[in-house]
Write an enzyme that holds these catalytic residues in place. Structure first.
Site, PDB file in Angstrom:
ATOM      1  N   ALA A  21       0.823  -1.211   0.000  1.00 20.10           N
ATOM      2  CA  ALA A  21       0.000   0.000   0.000  1.00 20.10           C
ATOM      3  C   ALA A  21       0.856   1.260   0.000  1.00 20.10           C
ATOM      4  O   ALA A  21       0.629   2.192  -0.787  1.00 20.10           O
ATOM      5  CB  ALA A  21      -0.937   0.000   1.206  1.00 20.10           C
ATOM      6  N   ILE A  51       2.359  -7.764   6.153  1.00 19.16           N
ATOM      7  CA  ILE A  51       1.528  -8.969   6.015  1.00 19.16           C
ATOM      8  C   ILE A  51       1.923  -9.735   4.757  1.00 19.16           C
ATOM      9  O   ILE A  51       2.244 -10.902   4.786  1.00 19.16           O
ATOM     10  CB  ILE A  51       0.037  -8.588   5.976  1.00 19.16           C
ATOM     11  CG1 ILE A  51      -0.381  -7.984   7.328  1.00 19.16           C
ATOM     12  CG2 ILE A  51      -0.832  -9.797   5.663  1.00 19.16           C
ATOM     13  CD1 ILE A  51      -0.331  -8.947   8.482  1.00 19.16           C
ATOM     14  N   VAL A  53       0.721 -11.318   2.103  1.00 19.51           N
ATOM     15  CA  VAL A  53       0.237 -12.571   1.511  1.00 19.51           C
ATOM     16  C   VAL A  53      -0.669 -12.300   0.312  1.00 19.51           C
ATOM     17  O   VAL A  53      -1.102 -13.230  -0.353  1.00 19.51           O
ATOM     18  CB  VAL A  53      -0.524 -13.440   2.537  1.00 19.51           C
ATOM     19  CG1 VAL A  53       0.397 -13.826   3.670  1.00 19.51           C
ATOM     20  CG2 VAL A  53      -1.757 -12.714   3.069  1.00 19.51           C
ATOM     21  N   LYS A  84      -3.092 -14.644 -14.612  1.00 25.06           N
ATOM     22  CA  LYS A  84      -4.320 -15.056 -13.944  1.00 25.06           C
ATOM     23  C   LYS A  84      -5.524 -14.655 -14.793  1.00 25.06           C
ATOM     24  O   LYS A  84      -5.770 -13.468 -15.006  1.00 25.06           O
ATOM     25  CB  LYS A  84      -4.408 -14.413 -12.556  1.00 25.06           C
ATOM     26  CG  LYS A  84      -5.717 -14.696 -11.826  1.00 25.06           C
ATOM     27  CD  LYS A  84      -5.773 -13.975 -10.496  1.00 25.06           C
ATOM     28  CE  LYS A  84      -7.152 -14.112  -9.857  1.00 25.06           C
ATOM     29  NZ  LYS A  84      -7.270 -13.381  -8.581  1.00 25.06           N
ATOM     30  N   LEU A 339      -4.757  -2.148   4.535  1.00 23.13           N
ATOM     31  CA  LEU A 339      -5.304  -2.779   5.739  1.00 23.13           C
ATOM     32  C   LEU A 339      -5.655  -1.763   6.815  1.00 23.13           C
ATOM     33  O   LEU A 339      -6.483  -2.042   7.675  1.00 23.13           O
ATOM     34  CB  LEU A 339      -4.303  -3.801   6.296  1.00 23.13           C
ATOM     35  CG  LEU A 339      -3.931  -4.953   5.363  1.00 23.13           C
ATOM     36  CD1 LEU A 339      -2.890  -5.846   6.015  1.00 23.13           C
ATOM     37  CD2 LEU A 339      -5.158  -5.757   4.969  1.00 23.13           C
ATOM     38  N   THR A 350      -9.363  -8.719  -3.823  1.00 21.91           N
ATOM     39  CA  THR A 350      -9.715  -7.299  -3.927  1.00 21.91           C
ATOM     40  C   THR A 350      -8.822  -6.373  -3.102  1.00 21.91           C
ATOM     41  O   THR A 350      -8.945  -5.152  -3.225  1.00 21.91           O
ATOM     42  CB  THR A 350     -11.171  -7.086  -3.482  1.00 21.91           C
ATOM     43  OG1 THR A 350     -11.370  -7.715  -2.199  1.00 21.91           O
ATOM     44  CG2 THR A 350     -12.137  -7.679  -4.479  1.00 21.91           C
ATOM     45  N   ILE A 352      -5.578  -5.452  -3.112  1.00 21.66           N
ATOM     46  CA  ILE A 352      -4.727  -4.520  -3.846  1.00 21.66           C
ATOM     47  C   ILE A 352      -5.585  -3.591  -4.695  1.00 21.66           C
ATOM     48  O   ILE A 352      -5.272  -2.399  -4.847  1.00 21.66           O
ATOM     49  CB  ILE A 352      -3.692  -5.287  -4.681  1.00 21.66           C
ATOM     50  CG1 ILE A 352      -2.665  -5.946  -3.746  1.00 21.66           C
ATOM     51  CG2 ILE A 352      -2.997  -4.378  -5.684  1.00 21.66           C
ATOM     52  CD1 ILE A 352      -1.637  -6.819  -4.436  1.00 21.66           C
TER      53      ILE A 352
END
Length: 512
Positions: A21, A51, A53, A84, A339, A350, A352
């Site tokens: 972020a 974090i 992940v 993806k 976060l 969702t 990012i």
């Protein structure tokens, strides 16, 4: 020329926290302001971990980094990324059943009537081809194939999009590189005190463990769940959504991985939640998101590790969280991103994307040092609506589950629970006549809702009456042609692993 006393424009932005972020905000805002007299300082401590992940994205990430001058290949190579095309949901209905939520369209609309009405009539006539057969994105994903979309698609059957799986730490490092090259200043320090102005409670500065004090006009809180500025200093408050989103824990672990990388994220239902699995070039990401009210950490660990037959690269890491959002994403002269602004589990990747939209809102509503309440209120309203609408889309998956065996009671509770009125309205209108409710500030468009509704077998009670004006034989032939066009394209496309090998592997210095 305005003198300094009358010039109320913001000159100093302070970003607290690095990670995905913080560095996305730093890189994007510095690029946006260019040579304008705005300084951006990012404060992070190398002693505090992130974090990290969130390794799966949605297609908006590509527009984000392309705006910074980075290509898809640049990012794939720099982050060990793979492609993806969507998300495959396993065992959410019956054991062994799966469906794909693709980034793309289904079929072709005819005479102003949406494709799914024609598909519904064909089902009524006894032809029940899966709706994924009409989606190039879903069909490529199911076949393990990948190609980039046509720049000039011959029809809507060729329209699809794609996102990335990447190493979040490497992506944050790439964003840091872009930001620092453009002049963002980084301070490696811990914040020991947040200093508020006595007259209005705005943040004046932060004191660092180095002894320095950093002042700013606008502060952006990217400090993670802690919310160092937005919550600890400004006491903004939090709206809890755990009555609808029961999961409050996750175990994450990286593994060596085996086989060719699929061009999708796997999301598999488990006794008290769901498990993710996604491929990177150098490792695979795995995790189990679960409700601590319905299982223990030890049981969750056993489920996660028991499903993996490759070598784990570390011990599973526990993450606790509270689904919900800050009551205000923007409070006084502080804006929370990532976060720090709230949390929704990564079921639809969702996290990012919400950072991206937060940054875009900062640009669109960039304040003066007067911080007009109308500007702040608009930002907060947009943020609230967007978060609530993503929340509803995630709740939908749980509400529609059909798992027949439920030893923990988790899935039965999710099926039977009352849901937000905003979501119930959407379900009711879809069920009544196949109508999609589409609002502003909504991340997921009708094809995504169609993917979930159809994947879970929630179909309208009727279809558009005008579709009965088509000859049944001609309709059957037309839809068969659509399926054939999709299947032929998939057959002619290379495997995803071949694409990665040719284009996305990091190149050596010598090769470059």
């Amino acid at each position: 020329m305005q003198d300094s006393a009358s010039d109320r424009r913001i000159r100093d932005i302070v970003i607290v926290g690095g990670g995905t972020a913080g560095w996305m905000a730093a890189a994007s805002l510095k690029h946006h302001f260019g040579a304008a007299p705005v300084t951006i300082t990012l404060i992070e401590s190398s002693q505090i971990g992130t974090i990290g992940v969130g390794e799966a994205t949605i297609p908006t990430i590509r527009r984000f980094y392309q705006a910074l001058g980075l290509s898809d290949i640049d990012v794939l190579r720099a982050t060990g990324g793979t492609c993806k095309l969507g998300i495959r949901f396993n065992d959410w209905t019956t054991p062994g059943a799966s469906f794909i939520h693709p980034f793309g369209l289904y079929g072709q609309d005819l005479k102003g009537v949406a494709f799914h009405h024609y598909w519904m009539r064909l089902r009524a006539l006894g032809e029940a081809a899966p709706i994924g057969d009409y989606s190039l994105g879903a069909s490529l994903a199911a076949g393990g194939k990948f190609t980039t979309p046509s720049r000039n698609p011959p029809s809507t059957l060729s329209v699809f999009d794609w996102a990335l799986h990447f190493d979040a730490g490497l992506f944050a490092g790439l964003m840091r590189q872009v930001a620092e090259q453009n002049g963002v200043r980084r301070l490696d320090a811990k914040i020991v005190k947040v200093n508020l102005r006595g007259e209005d409670g705005f943040i004046e500065s932060v004191s660092l463990d180095s002894g320095a004090t950093v002042a700013g006009d606008l502060f952006i809180d990217c400090s993670g769940f802690r919310g160092l500025l937005i919550e600890e200093a400004l006491h903004t408050g939090y709206e809890d959504w755990s009555q609808w989103l029961l999961c409050d824990s996750a175990l994450a672990v990286q593994s060596e991985g085996k086989g060719d990388p699929p061009p999708y994220t796997d999301v598999t239902a488990r006794p008290a939640g769901w498990q993710w699995r996604l491929p990177l070039q150098h490792r695979w990401g795995n995790g189990y998101v679960y409700s601590s009210r319905h299982t223990t950490d030890d049981e969750a660990r056993a489920v996660l590790t028991g499903s993996l037959d490759e070598r784990l690269l570390h011990e599973p890491r526990k993450i606790g969280f509270h689904p919900g959002r800050r009551l205000k994403a923007w409070n006084k002269n502080c804006i929370a991103l990532g976060l720090a602004s709230g949390f929704l589990e990564p079921l639809e990747s969702t996290s990012i994307a919400l950072i991206e939209t937060g940054i875009e809102k900062i640009k669109a509503l960039f304040p003066s040092r007067d911080f007009d309440p109308a500007v702040v209120d608009e930002f907060n309203e947009m943020s609230r609506l967007e978060m609530e609408r993503v929340r509803d889309f995630i709740i939908l998956h749980y509400k529609l589950n059909q798992r027949p065996e439920d030893p923990t009671g988790f899935w039965t509770h999710c099926r039977e629970m009352a849901i937000p009125d905003t979501l119930q309205k959407k379900i009711d209108l879809w069920r009544a006549q196949g109508h999609f409710v589409r609002y502003r500030w909504e991340m997921f468009s009708p094809p995504s809702w169609l993917a979930i509704y159809a994947g879970f077998g929630l179909l309208p009670e009727t279809y558009d009456l005008s579709v009965d004006g088509f000859d049944a034989g001609q309709l059957s032939a037309a839809l068969a042609e659509m399926r054939k066009a999709v299947a032929d394209t998939v057959a002619a496309t290379r495997p995803h692993g071949d694409f990665i090998e040719q284009y996305a592997r990091p190149q050596s210095v010598a090769a470059e």
